[in-house]
Design an enzyme around this catalytic site. Structure first.
Site, PDB file in Angstrom:
ATOM      1  N   SER A 417      -3.127  -9.170  -4.728  1.00  0.00           N
ATOM      2  CA  SER A 417      -2.017  -8.798  -3.768  1.00  0.00           C
ATOM      3  C   SER A 417      -0.925  -8.472  -4.852  1.00  0.00           C
ATOM      4  O   SER A 417      -0.682  -8.541  -6.061  1.00  0.00           O
ATOM      5  CB  SER A 417      -1.098  -9.904  -3.248  1.00  0.00           C
ATOM      6  OG  SER A 417      -0.419  -9.456  -2.279  1.00  0.00           O
ATOM      7  N   PRO A 418      -0.063  -7.006  -4.309  1.00  0.00           N
ATOM      8  CA  PRO A 418       1.045  -6.639  -5.133  1.00  0.00           C
ATOM      9  C   PRO A 418       2.065  -7.721  -5.623  1.00  0.00           C
ATOM     10  O   PRO A 418       2.525  -8.278  -4.464  1.00  0.00           O
ATOM     11  CB  PRO A 418       1.619  -5.444  -4.294  1.00  0.00           C
ATOM     12  CG  PRO A 418       0.592  -5.224  -3.292  1.00  0.00           C
ATOM     13  CD  PRO A 418      -0.252  -6.541  -3.106  1.00  0.00           C
ATOM     14  N   GLN A 495       0.642   0.965  -5.263  1.00  0.00           N
ATOM     15  CA  GLN A 495       1.540   0.700  -4.108  1.00  0.00           C
ATOM     16  C   GLN A 495       2.690   1.456  -4.630  1.00  0.00           C
ATOM     17  O   GLN A 495       3.522   1.096  -5.394  1.00  0.00           O
ATOM     18  CB  GLN A 495       2.013  -0.866  -3.849  1.00  0.00           C
ATOM     19  CG  GLN A 495       2.923  -0.966  -2.708  1.00  0.00           C
ATOM     20  CD  GLN A 495       3.377  -2.445  -2.637  1.00  0.00           C
ATOM     21  OE1 GLN A 495       4.176  -2.966  -3.206  1.00  0.00           O
ATOM     22  NE2 GLN A 495       2.593  -3.004  -1.612  1.00  0.00           N
ATOM     23  N   TYR A 576      12.399  -3.194   2.130  1.00  0.00           N
ATOM     24  CA  TYR A 576      12.755  -1.699   1.465  1.00  0.00           C
ATOM     25  C   TYR A 576      12.861  -0.684   2.294  1.00  0.00           C
ATOM     26  O   TYR A 576      12.840  -0.695   3.523  1.00  0.00           O
ATOM     27  CB  TYR A 576      11.561  -1.694   0.142  1.00  0.00           C
ATOM     28  CG  TYR A 576      11.280  -2.675  -0.698  1.00  0.00           C
ATOM     29  CD1 TYR A 576      12.392  -3.224  -1.486  1.00  0.00           C
ATOM     30  CD2 TYR A 576      10.238  -3.522  -0.643  1.00  0.00           C
ATOM     31  CE1 TYR A 576      12.431  -4.448  -2.002  1.00  0.00           C
ATOM     32  CE2 TYR A 576      10.168  -4.776  -1.654  1.00  0.00           C
ATOM     33  CZ  TYR A 576      11.170  -5.059  -2.238  1.00  0.00           C
ATOM     34  OH  TYR A 576      11.117  -6.223  -3.134  1.00  0.00           O
ATOM     35  N   ARG A 624       1.539  -1.001   3.875  1.00  0.00           N
ATOM     36  CA  ARG A 624       1.948  -2.339   4.096  1.00  0.00           C
ATOM     37  C   ARG A 624       3.189  -2.422   4.732  1.00  0.00           C
ATOM     38  O   ARG A 624       4.038  -1.738   4.855  1.00  0.00           O
ATOM     39  CB  ARG A 624       2.227  -3.145   2.626  1.00  0.00           C
ATOM     40  CG  ARG A 624       2.819  -4.464   2.778  1.00  0.00           C
ATOM     41  CD  ARG A 624       2.794  -5.283   1.433  1.00  0.00           C
ATOM     42  NE  ARG A 624       1.671  -5.923   1.163  1.00  0.00           N
ATOM     43  CZ  ARG A 624       1.640  -7.054   0.432  1.00  0.00           C
ATOM     44  NH1 ARG A 624       2.710  -7.501  -0.129  1.00  0.00           N
ATOM     45  NH2 ARG A 624       0.613  -7.752   0.178  1.00  0.00           N
ATOM     46  N   ARG A 722      -0.234 -15.487  -5.724  1.00  0.00           N
ATOM     47  CA  ARG A 722      -0.107 -16.590  -6.658  1.00  0.00           C
ATOM     48  C   ARG A 722      -1.384 -17.132  -7.138  1.00  0.00           C
ATOM     49  O   ARG A 722      -1.377 -17.570  -8.311  1.00  0.00           O
ATOM     50  CB  ARG A 722       0.962 -17.666  -6.121  1.00  0.00           C
ATOM     51  CG  ARG A 722       2.118 -17.075  -5.901  1.00  0.00           C
ATOM     52  CD  ARG A 722       3.149 -18.176  -5.055  1.00  0.00           C
ATOM     53  NE  ARG A 722       4.629 -17.750  -5.173  1.00  0.00           N
ATOM     54  CZ  ARG A 722       5.039 -17.002  -4.145  1.00  0.00           C
ATOM     55  NH1 ARG A 722       4.365 -16.564  -3.224  1.00  0.00           N
ATOM     56  NH2 ARG A 722       6.272 -16.582  -4.088  1.00  0.00           N
TER      57      ARG A 722
END
Length: 793
Positions: A417-418, A495, A576, A624, A722
């Protein structure tokens, strides 16, 4: 101690019996507004764990319950007449009326007076006259309502309609009967509770309920004890084949909408809530009676163990509330699954059954295998046959089956995952990025995603964010992609995004979301609204600003292709710039880019379309999104479905489903795999039919959870963040744990000597096999309930 109990249901009576046994000096008074023989419902179900606690606390009650139990281990799922059986679960049920009679007899033996057909005195009087006042007055608790300011209740009324019935047909196991009717999907929850009958709960979405004509009695006010005979007759007609000539039994049976009850506090001074007054959990996950009796056990123990009431009640809340909240989270997932059961009408039967069994996330593929290994093997094989198709790897776990995003082939379904690393200098990735991403490629993930790579200096979140606005940056990224392609089977995506109003802030470890004190730049957003208190107030983006942003995205996309990336993900999540245009919390514009969802989508789609045109037609572009803002007046999953529909229509090859981070005022419902239900709904409502891959993300940490999500059809790919920081070789280690060796987990040749799971300590315990044989213990996964009256003497 003087104890007043408002409500003579199982929870209140069981507490009274336990408290009296712990201290015969207690004076306990119970008020019950109904007659002793009045009880609603039919059967109650218990777990082995609860029964063990009951046995230890009051052997007399347990012995009487044990004599009446119906026991079985199977779950039968029937879908439009096609039957499947899964074993190894373990259930015990009995008649609610018999349970109540046992507890009534027990309190009478202990000298406790129950005043039946009598309303309790005013609670203010009780709390002055008694040391402890126990509110066991049910889901519509008058005591809880009276002191709502103290307890802080929230009542969540749900969308499905259900009616609690019985039948004289004795089921042999737990029954899920699913019918895809002309009106929509209906389901039966059934289970035996005695030699004579079974519980028979009919449930369906309110829309289905109305289409089927069950709303004909909606305006009738049926008095207590009176059942909806019109509904019963209609159910007899619809489910005639399932009943097989048997009758439906009623007991105050009428249509209800399930209401989840939660309370911030369970006690106020000497008044305490127990059972449905304190909490409810959907019947598809367990029994409210079970929870109430567990409450009673804990409360009696806490009162006995502490020298004063405040400490005892605080200990009771501290012990039980986390347990109940965990149950409620599972129950919430289960009830929402049944609310949306129609989404899964097209699933292959075995996958549907597995989806149903794992709906609450308490059963996973691995522990299903421990319960019924034959069915688990069937689920895995069907997944390979129907989902992976011609590219399937024989006997591979679901996570190691190949998958495609557009025309991009991945060797497995694990994605890095980013995750922002905040370690670039002037947007230039360096050795850290090479090692960070290279290690995950060597570790076996099928797809690596960079952190958000910013399309301009002003698009950065922090000074440490990497970019793709110069050719030098493109060259640095090319070193990373070259390493990944040369040394692993992984693909790597970038991404690209713009920070918007969340930009010009400090590095995460210096103060997340805090504005820079020097070297800052001016953030832009759809509206001049800050992300939260103490954050930048962005400048409202002009049309000229928007044109510049589109051009920056295009230039970054072109450099991404040149740098050797395999996929581009447009970042329209987490508050964002593009995400903030989508959210009504951040976007209050009055022009054609604000207001309706169609308008709020306009600019993100402009950016996506420009990126899509800038890269080769065979090059996949994903998006995303934040599936919910987790805040009032923000986007919901219903909005997310329409947002995804728009991106799919514009050519998105995959949808990466995250959530939140749009406002500091958000209140996420964190938990294991907590964002997966959003991916699930998006996949079944929009993406699957369009051949668009859906990526699930959010607190997915074990290979068992990954396999469970994939096998149930909730997502096509799982993104882990994580866990990859904790273990860069997470995917290869997952292969070793599952004893899988194949193309989905390709160890670097230099590491192959380490692909065998290291030995651990062993236990030399020898099972007492002969005694098991003498005891006649049944180790079969499948145990059916056979009524005693039908078993030969």
């Amino acid at each position: 101690m003087r104890i007043a109990i408002v409500g003579g249901g199982p929870g209140g009576l069981y507490f009274a019996a336990l408290a009296k046994q712990l201290d015969a000096g207690h004076v306990i008074d119970v008020w019950e507004r109904n007659a002793p023989q009045d009880t609603f419902g039919f059967g109650v179900v218990f777990s082995d764990e609860t029964l063990g606690s009951i046995e230890g606390a009051d052997a007399v009650v347990h012995t009487e319950m044990e004599r009446r139990f119906a026991r079985w281990t199977d779950i039968d799922v029937e879908i439009d007449g096609r039957s499947y059986t899964v074993g190894g679960q373990g259930f015990a049920a009995m008649s609610r009326k018999e349970l109540l009679a046992i507890l009534q007899q027990r309190v009478a033996e202990l000298g406790i007076e129950v005043q039946y057909k009598t309303h309790a005195p005013d609670t203010d009087v009780l709390r002055e006259s008694y040391d402890l006042v126990l509110a066991c007055d049910g889901i519509n608790s008058a005591v809880r309502t009276r002191y709502a300011d103290a307890f802080g209740p929230t009542l969540d009324r749900r969308n499905n309609k259900y009616i609690w019935l019985g039948t004289d047909k004795v089921f042999e196991a737990f029954q899920f009967l699913v019918r895809h009717t002309e009106f929509g999907t209906m389901q039966i929850h059934g289970y035996p509770y005695s030699d004579q009958g079974s519980t028979f709960i009919v449930e369906m979405h309110e829309d289905v309920w109305r289409r089927a004509g069950f709303d004909a009695t909606e305006d009738q006010q049926l008095p207590p004890g009176v059942s909806d005979t019109y509904a019963v007759d209609r159910i007899r007609e619809i489910f005639a084949d399932d009943l097989g000539g048997h009758d439906i039994l009623t007991n105050n049976s009428k249509w209800l909408s399930f209401q989840t009850v939660r309370n911030e506090r369970w006690f106020d001074d000497n008044v305490v809530l127990l059972g449905d007054a304190a909490h409810t959990a959907h019947f598809s996950i367990g029994s409210g009676t079970k929870l109430a009796m567990e409450d009673a056990l804990a409360l009696a123990a806490c009162v006995h163990e502490h020298s004063n009431i405040p400490d005892a009640l605080a200990a009771y809340q501290a012990e039980r509330k986390p347990v109940v909240e965990s149950t409620q989270r599972a129950a919430q997932a289960s009830l929402e699954w049944f609310e949306n059961i129609g989404l899964y009408a097209d699933q292959e039967d075995t996958q549907f059954v597995f989806n149903l069994l794992t709906r609450s996330r308490r059963i996973t593929f691995e522990n299903l295998g421990e319960r019924d290994d034959e069915f688990a093997a069937l689920v895995q094989q069907r997944f390979a046959d129907t989902v992976a198709g011609g590219n399937a790897v024989e006997s591979a776990p679901a996570m190691f089956q190949p998958v495609r995003i557009g025309e991009l082939d991945l060797v497995n379904r694990i994605m890095l995952s980013p995750m922002d690393m905040y370690s670039a200098v002037d947007g230039l990735p360096g050795e850290f990025h090479l090692v960070h991403l290279g290690s995950k490629a060597l570790g076996g993930a099928g797809l690596l995603m960079t952190e958000m790579v910013c399309v301009s200096p002003e698009a950065r979140i922090t000074p440490g964010c990497p970019g793709l606005w110069t050719d030098e940056q493109r060259g640095a990224w090319a070193q990373v992609t070259s390493f990944v392609h040369a040394h692993s089977a992984a693909k790597i995506g970038v991404q690209i995004g713009h920070s918007g109003r969340k930009g010009s802030t400090k590095l995460m470890w210096d103060g997340i979301d805090e504005p820079l004190e020097s070297g800052n730049w001016e953030p832009i957003g759809p509206s001049p609204l800050p992300y939260g208190d103490g954050c930048h107030v962005p400048r409202e983006a002009t049309r000229e600003d928007m044109d510049i942003v589109v051009a920056d995205f295009v230039a970054a996309a072109e450099r991404a292709v040149a740098a050797g990336f395999d996929l581009i993900e447009v970042h329209a999540a987490h508050g964002y710039l593009l995400s903030s245009f989508l959210s009504p919390i951040a976007n209050v514009r009055t022009d054609s880019y604000g207001g309706s969802l169609e308008n709020r989508l306009r600019f993100p789609l402009e950016v996506f379309d420009a990126v899509r045109r800038a890269v080769p037609s065979s090059f996949p572009v994903s998006v995303r999104i934040s599936a919910t803002d987790w805040a009032p007046d923000g986007n919901t999953v219903e909005d997310a479905v329409e947002i995804v529909r728009a991106f799919v229509e514009h050519g998105a090859a995959a949808i990466d489903v995250s959530s939140g981070q749009v406002t500091k005022e958000e209140k996420p419902a964190f938990g294991r795999s907590y964002q997966t239900p959003f991916a699930d709904r998006i996949r079944h409502e929009v993406a699957a039919a369009a051949g668009v891959a859906v990526i699930a993300v959010g607190a997915i940490s074990s290979y068992d959870d990954v396999n469970s999500i994939l096998l149930a059809g909730r997502a096509d790919i799982c993104a882990l963040g994580r866990p990859h920081l904790y273990d860069p070789q997470w995917t290869l280690h997952a292969a070793a744990e599952q004893e899988y060796r194949g193309p989905g987990a390709q160890w670097p040749v230099q590491w192959r000597a380490g692909r065998r799971r290291p030995p651990t300590s062993r236990t030399d315990k020898v099972p007492p096999r002969l005694s098991l044989l003498r005891d006649g213990s049944d180790n079969s996964a499948h145990v059916r309930w056979r009524p005693r009256s039908t078993v030969p003497a």
